[in-house]
Design a protein around this motif. Structure first.
Motif, PDB file in Angstrom:
ATOM      1  N   PRO A   9       0.915  -1.405  -0.020  1.00 16.27           N
ATOM      2  CA  PRO A   9       0.020   0.034  -0.072  1.00 16.27           C
ATOM      3  C   PRO A   9       0.847   1.209   0.054  1.00 16.27           C
ATOM      4  O   PRO A   9       0.592   2.280  -0.501  1.00 16.27           O
ATOM      5  CB  PRO A   9      -0.745  -0.050   1.230  1.00 16.27           C
ATOM      6  N   ALA A  10       1.920   1.281   0.741  1.00 16.73           N
ATOM      7  CA  ALA A  10       2.725   2.453   0.733  1.00 16.73           C
ATOM      8  C   ALA A  10       3.491   2.574  -0.610  1.00 16.73           C
ATOM      9  O   ALA A  10       3.645   3.932  -1.102  1.00 16.73           O
ATOM     10  CB  ALA A  10       4.050   2.018   1.636  1.00 16.73           C
ATOM     11  N   PHE A  11       3.796   1.651  -1.274  1.00 16.68           N
ATOM     12  CA  PHE A  11       4.387   1.937  -2.721  1.00 16.68           C
ATOM     13  C   PHE A  11       3.262   2.463  -3.494  1.00 16.68           C
ATOM     14  O   PHE A  11       3.427   3.161  -4.366  1.00 16.68           O
ATOM     15  CB  PHE A  11       5.028   0.742  -3.090  1.00 16.68           C
ATOM     16  N   ASP A  12       2.192   1.962  -3.596  1.00 15.52           N
ATOM     17  CA  ASP A  12       1.148   2.191  -4.447  1.00 15.52           C
ATOM     18  C   ASP A  12       0.657   3.565  -4.194  1.00 15.52           C
ATOM     19  O   ASP A  12       0.354   4.487  -5.303  1.00 15.52           O
ATOM     20  CB  ASP A  12      -0.070   1.301  -3.978  1.00 15.52           C
ATOM     21  N   ALA A  13       0.682   4.072  -2.764  1.00 20.83           N
ATOM     22  CA  ALA A  13       0.454   5.435  -2.866  1.00 20.83           C
ATOM     23  C   ALA A  13       1.719   6.432  -3.308  1.00 20.83           C
ATOM     24  O   ALA A  13       1.521   7.487  -4.104  1.00 20.83           O
ATOM     25  CB  ALA A  13       0.361   5.752  -1.323  1.00 20.83           C
ATOM     26  N   PHE A  14       2.601   6.117  -3.033  1.00 22.30           N
ATOM     27  CA  PHE A  14       3.962   6.847  -3.777  1.00 22.30           C
ATOM     28  C   PHE A  14       3.843   6.889  -5.094  1.00 22.30           C
ATOM     29  O   PHE A  14       4.164   7.917  -5.765  1.00 22.30           O
ATOM     30  CB  PHE A  14       5.145   6.323  -3.194  1.00 22.30           C
ATOM     31  N   GLY A  15       3.611   5.577  -5.569  1.00 27.84           N
ATOM     32  CA  GLY A  15       3.518   5.342  -7.124  1.00 27.84           C
ATOM     33  C   GLY A  15       2.704   6.333  -7.816  1.00 27.84           C
ATOM     34  O   GLY A  15       2.843   7.062  -8.998  1.00 27.84           O
ATOM     35  N   ALA A  16       1.535   6.489  -7.242  1.00 30.71           N
ATOM     36  CA  ALA A  16       0.380   7.015  -7.865  1.00 30.71           C
ATOM     37  C   ALA A  16       0.547   8.783  -7.952  1.00 30.71           C
ATOM     38  O   ALA A  16       0.558   9.276  -8.878  1.00 30.71           O
ATOM     39  CB  ALA A  16      -0.936   6.818  -6.926  1.00 30.71           C
ATOM     40  N   GLU A  17       1.415   9.120  -6.708  1.00 26.25           N
ATOM     41  CA  GLU A  17       1.617  10.460  -6.690  1.00 26.25           C
ATOM     42  C   GLU A  17       2.616  10.835  -7.794  1.00 26.25           C
ATOM     43  O   GLU A  17       2.664  12.181  -8.099  1.00 26.25           O
ATOM     44  CB  GLU A  17       2.108  10.727  -5.326  1.00 26.25           C
ATOM     45  N   HIS A  93      16.844   4.338  -0.996  1.00 25.16           N
ATOM     46  CA  HIS A  93      16.900   3.371   0.356  1.00 25.16           C
ATOM     47  C   HIS A  93      16.210   4.403   1.557  1.00 25.16           C
ATOM     48  O   HIS A  93      15.263   3.801   2.429  1.00 25.16           O
ATOM     49  CB  HIS A  93      17.982   2.988   0.331  1.00 25.16           C
ATOM     50  N   GLU A  94      16.902   5.491   1.841  1.00 27.69           N
ATOM     51  CA  GLU A  94      16.398   6.246   3.006  1.00 27.69           C
ATOM     52  C   GLU A  94      14.857   6.695   2.783  1.00 27.69           C
ATOM     53  O   GLU A  94      14.350   6.891   3.661  1.00 27.69           O
ATOM     54  CB  GLU A  94      17.323   7.358   3.185  1.00 27.69           C
ATOM     55  N   TYR A  95      14.408   7.027   1.517  1.00 26.62           N
ATOM     56  CA  TYR A  95      13.262   7.407   1.301  1.00 26.62           C
ATOM     57  C   TYR A  95      12.168   6.313   1.706  1.00 26.62           C
ATOM     58  O   TYR A  95      11.185   6.368   2.434  1.00 26.62           O
ATOM     59  CB  TYR A  95      12.846   8.001   0.108  1.00 26.62           C
ATOM     60  N   GLY A  96      12.628   5.234   1.221  1.00 29.60           N
ATOM     61  CA  GLY A  96      11.837   3.724   1.691  1.00 29.60           C
ATOM     62  C   GLY A  96      11.939   3.609   3.152  1.00 29.60           C
ATOM     63  O   GLY A  96      10.811   3.309   3.412  1.00 29.60           O
ATOM     64  N   GLU A  97      12.830   3.948   3.988  1.00 29.10           N
ATOM     65  CA  GLU A  97      12.845   3.773   5.325  1.00 29.10           C
ATOM     66  C   GLU A  97      11.987   4.805   6.049  1.00 29.10           C
ATOM     67  O   GLU A  97      11.297   4.402   6.903  1.00 29.10           O
ATOM     68  CB  GLU A  97      14.227   3.770   5.649  1.00 29.10           C
ATOM     69  N   GLN A  98      11.997   5.728   5.522  1.00 33.37           N
ATOM     70  CA  GLN A  98      11.241   7.044   6.395  1.00 33.37           C
ATOM     71  C   GLN A  98       9.872   6.806   5.876  1.00 33.37           C
ATOM     72  O   GLN A  98       8.872   7.271   6.750  1.00 33.37           O
ATOM     73  CB  GLN A  98      11.594   8.402   5.645  1.00 33.37           C
ATOM     74  N   HIS A  99       9.369   6.312   4.812  1.00 30.13           N
ATOM     75  CA  HIS A  99       8.014   6.040   4.434  1.00 30.13           C
ATOM     76  C   HIS A  99       7.457   4.815   4.375  1.00 30.13           C
ATOM     77  O   HIS A  99       6.137   4.509   4.339  1.00 30.13           O
ATOM     78  CB  HIS A  99       7.766   6.813   3.037  1.00 30.13           C
ATOM     79  N   GLY A 100       8.236   3.934   4.958  1.00 30.95           N
ATOM     80  CA  GLY A 100       7.777   2.415   5.101  1.00 30.95           C
ATOM     81  C   GLY A 100       7.553   1.664   3.818  1.00 30.95           C
ATOM     82  O   GLY A 100       6.218   1.000   3.611  1.00 30.95           O
ATOM     83  N   ILE A 101       8.253   1.832   2.714  1.00 28.96           N
ATOM     84  CA  ILE A 101       7.922   1.327   1.679  1.00 28.96           C
ATOM     85  C   ILE A 101       9.021   0.132   1.318  1.00 28.96           C
ATOM     86  O   ILE A 101      10.014   0.359   0.920  1.00 28.96           O
ATOM     87  CB  ILE A 101       8.261   2.358   0.415  1.00 28.96           C
ATOM     88  N   PRO A 102       8.447  -1.077   1.497  1.00 27.10           N
ATOM     89  CA  PRO A 102       9.600  -2.222   1.465  1.00 27.10           C
ATOM     90  C   PRO A 102       9.981  -2.505  -0.033  1.00 27.10           C
ATOM     91  O   PRO A 102      11.142  -3.012   0.007  1.00 27.10           O
ATOM     92  CB  PRO A 102       8.419  -3.369   1.783  1.00 27.10           C
TER      93      PRO A 102
END
Length: 231
Positions: A9-17, A93-102
């Motif tokens: 879900p976190a990547f879906d939200a990021f990707g959509a934006e 990688h840091e963005y993924g950690e900060q936003h919980g994007i596996p």
């Protein structure tokens, strides 16, 4: 290894934006590079071919057609975080950690559960590359066509993908096909990434001569746009 049959879900939200802006960026880069054969140099971080050399190369990772998996370069035993063509990935990688994007923090990802595993990996790579700013993603076959390596380019000498209402009429419909869960998020994200103020009503979002209309279920129904006057 993380096995997936859908993005988190976190990547879906990021990707959509970021999807529409990323697609437009890719279109500009693809037009510039054309179909010329090119050779990457990881030490000098350049891509050469067609009489030109492009700089700012970052090796994102690779996809295996045999195992349907993606391997981030920082997780590849042939590289490390200090390699000049890998170090910029710390931003991703840091963005993924900060936003919980596996997807951005797991070194080895299994996309075999997706309807089109390779396209799922490509979409992820393009979205991740957007975090590096720059010009977009290029790839080449490796291991006699059994896999593909993906690099991101960041050369200030390349054409930029500035806001263009005419382009919006194609990239917005394309983006909601890739990330179909929230069409409004896709459209808002495009305007926000392009720094274009917008107004929103119950059934429209309008910004910079681009008018997006939605049906009663919030699905993108139509995009109308006026081209930029470059005179």
């Amino acid at each position: 290894m993380s096995r997936q049959n859908a993005y988190s879900p976190a990547f879906d939200a990021f990707g959509a934006e970021i999807s529409a802006a990323a697609i437009q960026r890719q279109d500009v880069l693809r037009t510039f590079l054309g179909t010329e054969r090119r050779t990457p140099d990881l030490e000098t971080r350049t891509l050469t071919g067609g009489g030109t050399t492009v700089g700012g190369l970052t090796r994102l990772g690779s996809f295996s057609h045999l195992t349907q998996t993606w391997l981030w370069s920082w997780a590849n035993p042939n590289f490390d975080w200090d390699h000049p063509a890998v170090a910029p990935l710390r931003t991703v990688h840091e963005y993924g950690e900060q936003h919980g994007i596996p997807e951005l923090t797991t070194g080895h990802l299994d996309f075999a559960g997706f309807p089109d595993p390779h396209q799922a990996a490509v979409t992820m790579a393009i979205a991740a590359g957007y975090l590096l700013d720059g010009n977009g993603v290029w790839f080449c076959d490796i291991n006699e066509g059994k896999g593909a390596a993906y690099v991101h380019l960041d050369d200030p000498g390349l054409p930029t993908s500035d806001f263009d209402p005419a382009a919006a009429s194609s990239v917005l419909p394309a983006a909601v096909q890739v990330f179909p869960d929230d069409h409004r998020r896709v459209v808002r994200g495009y305007f926000e990434r392009c720094d274009v103020p917008y107004e929103e009503t119950a059934d429209t979002i309008t910004g910079g001569d681009v008018h997006a209309a939605f049906d009663r279920n919030g699905r993108l129904e139509q995009v109308t746009a006026a081209p930029v006057n470059r005179a």
